[in-house]
Write a protein that holds these residues in place. Structure first.
Motif, mmCIF file in Angstrom:
data_model
loop_
_atom_site.group_PDB
_atom_site.id
_atom_site.type_symbol
_atom_site.label_atom_id
_atom_site.label_comp_id
_atom_site.label_asym_id
_atom_site.label_seq_id
_atom_site.Cartn_x
_atom_site.Cartn_y
_atom_site.Cartn_z
ATOM 1 N N ALA A 570 0.860 -1.307 0.000
ATOM 2 C CA ALA A 570 -0.021 -0.127 0.234
ATOM 3 C C ALA A 570 0.802 1.167 0.096
ATOM 4 N N LEU A 571 1.841 1.256 0.809
ATOM 5 C CA LEU A 571 3.075 2.457 0.678
ATOM 6 C C LEU A 571 3.598 2.471 -0.567
ATOM 7 N N PHE A 572 4.049 1.392 -1.132
ATOM 8 C CA PHE A 572 4.809 1.444 -2.399
ATOM 9 C C PHE A 572 3.586 1.703 -3.565
ATOM 10 N N HIS A 573 2.397 1.527 -3.378
ATOM 11 C CA HIS A 573 1.549 1.622 -4.571
ATOM 12 C C HIS A 573 1.171 3.332 -4.556
ATOM 13 N N LYS A 574 1.381 3.807 -3.376
ATOM 14 C CA LYS A 574 1.014 5.403 -3.564
ATOM 15 C C LYS A 574 1.912 6.125 -4.818
ATOM 16 N N THR A 575 3.252 5.556 -4.825
ATOM 17 C CA THR A 575 4.343 6.269 -5.748
ATOM 18 C C THR A 575 4.025 5.404 -7.142
ATOM 19 N N HIS A 576 3.737 4.218 -6.878
ATOM 20 C CA HIS A 576 3.570 3.438 -8.201
ATOM 21 C C HIS A 576 2.038 2.870 -8.502
ATOM 22 N N PRO A 577 1.334 3.713 -8.769
ATOM 23 C CA PRO A 577 0.060 3.249 -8.852
ATOM 24 C C PRO A 577 -0.438 2.126 -9.956
ATOM 25 N N HIS A 578 0.407 2.228 -10.791
ATOM 26 C CA HIS A 578 0.255 1.307 -12.090
ATOM 27 C C HIS A 578 0.643 -0.043 -11.641
ATOM 28 N N TRP A 579 1.055 -0.482 -10.456
ATOM 29 C CA TRP A 579 1.807 -1.747 -10.248
ATOM 30 C C TRP A 579 0.330 -2.530 -9.379
ATOM 31 N N LYS A 580 0.457 -3.673 -9.553
ATOM 32 C CA LYS A 580 -0.637 -4.586 -8.632
ATOM 33 C C LYS A 580 0.352 -5.606 -7.848
ATOM 34 N N LEU A 581 -0.325 -6.115 -6.764
ATOM 35 C CA LEU A 581 0.072 -7.231 -5.914
ATOM 36 C C LEU A 581 -0.717 -8.530 -6.180
ATOM 37 N N ILE A 582 -0.214 -9.502 -6.638
ATOM 38 C CA ILE A 582 -1.059 -10.594 -6.944
ATOM 39 C C ILE A 582 -0.684 -11.691 -5.748
ATOM 40 N N LEU A 583 -1.812 -12.232 -5.252
ATOM 41 C CA LEU A 583 -1.566 -13.466 -4.295
ATOM 42 C C LEU A 583 -2.041 -14.585 -4.638
ATOM 43 N N VAL A 584 -1.226 -15.564 -4.793
ATOM 44 C CA VAL A 584 -1.485 -16.966 -5.152
ATOM 45 C C VAL A 584 -1.583 -17.933 -3.951
ATOM 46 N N GLY A 585 -2.699 -18.564 -3.622
ATOM 47 C CA GLY A 585 -2.620 -19.478 -2.541
ATOM 48 C C GLY A 585 -3.799 -19.522 -1.849
ATOM 49 N N LYS A 586 -4.182 -20.836 -1.389
ATOM 50 C CA LYS A 586 -5.492 -21.027 -0.663
ATOM 51 C C LYS A 586 -5.283 -20.579 0.767
ATOM 52 N N PRO A 587 -6.586 -20.370 1.239
ATOM 53 C CA PRO A 587 -6.592 -19.500 2.773
ATOM 54 C C PRO A 587 -6.009 -20.400 3.751
ATOM 55 N N GLY A 588 -5.156 -19.983 4.830
ATOM 56 C CA GLY A 588 -4.763 -20.709 5.965
ATOM 57 C C GLY A 588 -5.195 -20.165 7.236
ATOM 58 N N TYR A 589 -4.258 -20.411 8.340
ATOM 59 C CA TYR A 589 -4.924 -20.010 9.478
ATOM 60 C C TYR A 589 -4.671 -18.390 9.820
ATOM 61 N N GLY A 590 -5.585 -17.843 10.167
ATOM 62 C CA GLY A 590 -5.895 -16.423 10.280
ATOM 63 C C GLY A 590 -6.373 -15.718 9.098
ATOM 64 N N PHE A 591 -6.782 -16.334 8.192
ATOM 65 C CA PHE A 591 -7.127 -15.587 6.995
ATOM 66 C C PHE A 591 -8.319 -14.644 7.039
ATOM 67 N N GLU A 592 -9.131 -14.870 8.014
ATOM 68 C CA GLU A 592 -10.115 -14.190 8.428
ATOM 69 C C GLU A 592 -9.693 -12.711 8.828
ATOM 70 N N GLN A 593 -8.459 -12.675 9.394
ATOM 71 C CA GLN A 593 -8.183 -11.311 9.631
ATOM 72 C C GLN A 593 -7.532 -10.509 8.614
ATOM 73 N N ILE A 594 -7.144 -11.164 7.650
ATOM 74 C CA ILE A 594 -6.821 -10.666 6.194
ATOM 75 C C ILE A 594 -7.474 -10.385 5.441
#
Length: 718
Positions: A570-594
């Motif tokens: 989120a900090l990086f995105h402020k100066t690089h708004p055309h970038w994305k963060l792609i998350l690959v993986g199934k939910p694990g312990y603590g996913f509800e908080q994420i």
């Protein structure tokens, strides 16, 4: 001296199973036990060594035959069987003799076929039974009893052998049992080309399953073609009635061996069209004499007849016209052209080859039997790092195994990419490891158990080797629920005292075991892992993209530090708004908080993806982020090195050990530095090139072949 006993159901016919038992007895200098011996089978003078017959004759009713056989084999062999070191079971009823303690014996089951009349032939046999009472008693009720005792005896066998791949597949379908294939011996030297006369020959037993009556019906329509039938059986009257009035069809009944050799050696071709035949010796004996065989594209015949080279295969669901067409196309000239191929094919089933295979099977006491838990390598499991390791180790152990070991892969389901004959199916669905694998270890008594996955079975051999992938629950207990912590702590405690050696992927995991759990250092072996395979059609795609993205691969859970990764992005995105963060993986312990953080602008969660999709993402990404709190290894890092993308990672021991100077590191809790590292990689082309070059160099250290060689040394260490 290894004293060998062969227990065979009964000598009632001059069949292939009976011939095989006599050959086995001769090859192995073995004695024979059988329930009864009739005059319609081979003469007793052909028995090369000792013979024990348990009863005098065949009972009239099938139900009495079954129960009498079970009693005879179980009770009357109780003292005799103790005199022998190796017992070979041939048939189905004879397995009752194994329902007693035989742990000190080598028990081998040569399966000609499972009890088909209570499995795939049940409906047909039931329909053919005219008596309602017998249908209910024999088939509706009796099938459960027969299946139970058959499987019980089967479970007592240390080695199961089948006579064809066809029967091997049946055992898997009916009983979830794996086996080795050893084709039965054909006395190819007894059959030879003697000439070519103008008749076709059938010498299959006359019963409904051999379908000789259909051959007769075909020749009823070919008055210019001659057929000789040299056999008998329960269907003899029916076949004789069909042949009546057709001078081109001749029935000669059962004949002596010399007369049969003359018939086979002089015929134009043989015809054999049984229902799903187990193996079928007739085609091979025919080919030994240089005679092609007209068969059916079904069962064991698919393993012996090579279409258009050693015979003709008519369709599985044929019409009489198909038999007529095949006979008419098998002209004397065509049959003559097939002679050389027929004789060559027959040699693959010779008595000499059978004897060699049987000796290799029985006299393997000097070989080390290694059992492997393959449960995490079945296709239905979603692959993570643990499964990647299991798949790679199993593949390479099978490929690189020396002749001094026998491998058995224990699995809840068939694994398509491993040899069937090396797999043992344990069909427990719940508590597979604790119950299913434990009982298999008690039954099979392997010299070594290798567990490349998580938990140990309750019962283990004296020498048990296990892989410990990580102990992150000790360093970050907050990332695990209490149940998981207790389970993993108990499992590691058992491994500490049960395992003779443990294998770990990194020095970091080894140090954790020593300092946190006080393991003895000499018990821990660091092997590292190999390079994971990347499945993609992309080759060196350009990293210059209009929509660049940072890739994360792993479970979306607390210990992977996904929350801090998103905040840094989120900090990086402020100066690089055309970038994305792609998350690959199934939910694990603590996913509800994420979950709330997944709404952050530029963040996409794809969930679990296929290996092909993951590889495409790797080759398309601009950088990989791996900022976990704890890792046992780092396959995504090696995959990134392969895909030539730079990596930013958390400064934890495992990742620093693998990445060294090829990665930008930061404290996993320092969000500002993590964001700064993203910016440095995104903006500095020279830095990106340096990291990619160093990453490629790191790959040279990792090889599955080297890892497997090291593990084999551990498994074979005395």
């Amino acid at each position: 001296m290894n004293k060998i006993l062969i227990i065979h159901d009964r000598f009632q016919f001059r069949g292939g199973a009976e011939r095989l038992v006599l050959d086995l007895a001769n090859i192995l200098h073995a004695d024979i036990v059988t329930e009864f011996w009739t005059e319609t089978t081979y003469p007793r003078s052909e028995v090369p060594h000792g013979l024990t017959v348990l009863d005098t004759s065949e009972p009239h009713m099938m139900v009495f035959r079954y129960f009498r056989a079970q009693w005879n084999f179980w009770w009357k062999t109780r003292k005799l069987i103790q005199k022998y070191d190796t017992i070979i079971f041939s048939g189905n009823n004879c397995l009752a003799a194994a329902l007693r303690p035989l742990s000190q014996k080598q028990t081998i089951y040569y399966c000609h076929t499972p009890v088909r009349y209570v499995y795939d032939l049940l409906a047909m046999r039931r329909k053919a039974e005219p008596s309602l009472l017998k249908r209910i008693f024999y088939y509706d009720i009796g099938k459960y009893l027969i299946r139970f005792f058959y499987r019980l005896g089967l479970a007592r066998m240390k080695t199961v052998v089948t006579n064809s791949k066809n029967v091997q597949d049946r055992l898997v379908r009916f009983c979830h049992t794996q086996s080795l294939v050893v084709y039965p011996p054909i006395h190819t030297e007894r059959f030879a080309w003697k000439g070519q006369q103008d008749f076709y020959l059938s010498y299959a037993r006359l019963d409904a399953l051999k379908r000789v009556d259909d051959i007769v019906r075909a020749f009823q329509n070919m008055s210019d073609k001659k057929l000789v039938i040299a056999s008998g059986g329960e269907d003899a009257e029916h076949v004789a009635e069909l042949a009546k009035g057709f001078p081109n069809i001749k029935l000669v009944g059962w004949v002596e061996d010399e007369q049969l050799k003359d018939l086979v050696g002089n015929c134009l071709a043989t015809i054999y069209i049984p229902v799903d035949e187990d193996f079928g010796m007739t085609p091979v004996e025919s080919m030994a004499a240089g005679k092609p065989c007209i068969g059916v594209n079904d069962g064991g015949l698919c393993e012996t007849i090579i279409p258009e080279k050693t015979g003709i295969l008519i369709p599985k669901t044929y019409q009489i016209e198909d038999i007529i067409k095949a006979v008419q196309s098998m002209t004397p000239e065509r049959a003559m052209l097939m002679r050389a191929d027929c004789e060559e094919q027959a040699e693959h089933f010779s008595l000499e080859r059978f004897a060699k295979n049987i000796h290799a099977l029985i006299y393997t006491k000097d070989k080390t039997h290694i059992a492997i838990d393959a449960s995490r390598s079945i296709e239905s499991v979603q692959k993570t790092g643990v499964e990647v390791v299991s798949d790679a180790l199993l593949t390479n152990l099978e490929r690189m195994r020396p002749d001094t070991i026998n491998l058995t892969f224990y699995t809840p389901k068939m694994i398509s990419w491993l040899p069937k004959n090396l797999q043992q199916i344990i069909s427990h669905h719940k508590f597979w490891t604790i119950l299913g694998l434990s009982f298999a270890m008690l039954r099979d008594k392997p010299h070594v158990l290798f567990v490349p996955v998580h938990a140990l079975p309750f019962f283990c051999p004296k020498k048990t080797i296990r892989v410990i992938h990580d102990v992150s629950f000790l360093r970050t207990p907050e990332a695990y629920c209490l149940r998981e912590q207790l389970y993993m702590r108990m499992d590691l405690l058992r491994a500490k005292y049960i395992c003779s050696d443990v294998i770990v992927p990194t020095e970091a995991v080894k140090n954790d075991l020593i300092h946190l759990l006080h393991w003895p250092q000499e018990k821990i072996v660091v092997t590292g892992w190999g390079i994971p395979e990347i499945k993609t059609t992309l080759h060196n795609p350009s990293k210059e993209q209009t929509n660049p993205f940072i890739l994360f691969i792993g479970r979306i859970e607390e210990k992977k530090n996904v929350a801090n990764l998103i905040q840094a992005f989120a900090l990086f995105h402020k100066t690089h708004p055309h970038w994305k963060l792609i998350l690959v993986g199934k939910p694990g312990y603590g996913f509800e908080q994420i979950i709330p953080l997944l709404e952050t602008p530029g963040v996409e969660h794809l969930g679990y993806v296929s290996e092909e999709k993951k590889s495409e993402l790797l080759y398309s990404a601009s950088m990989l982020a791996l900022i976990s709190y704890e890792e046992g290894f780092a396959f995504p890092m090696l995959e990134a090195f392969q895909a030539h993308i730079p990596v930013i990672a958390s400064a934890i021991p495992t990742l620093m050990e693998i990445g060294e100077d090829a990665v930008l590191f930061a404290d996993p809790n320092d969000i500002a530095t993590l964001a700064s590292n993203m910016k440095r990689v995104a903006d500095d082309e020279l830095l990106r090139e340096q990291l990619v070059t160093r990453g490629s160099e790191k790959l040279k250290k990792y090889s599955w072949e080297k890892v497997t060689e090291q593990i084999l040394k551990i498994l074979l260490k005395k």
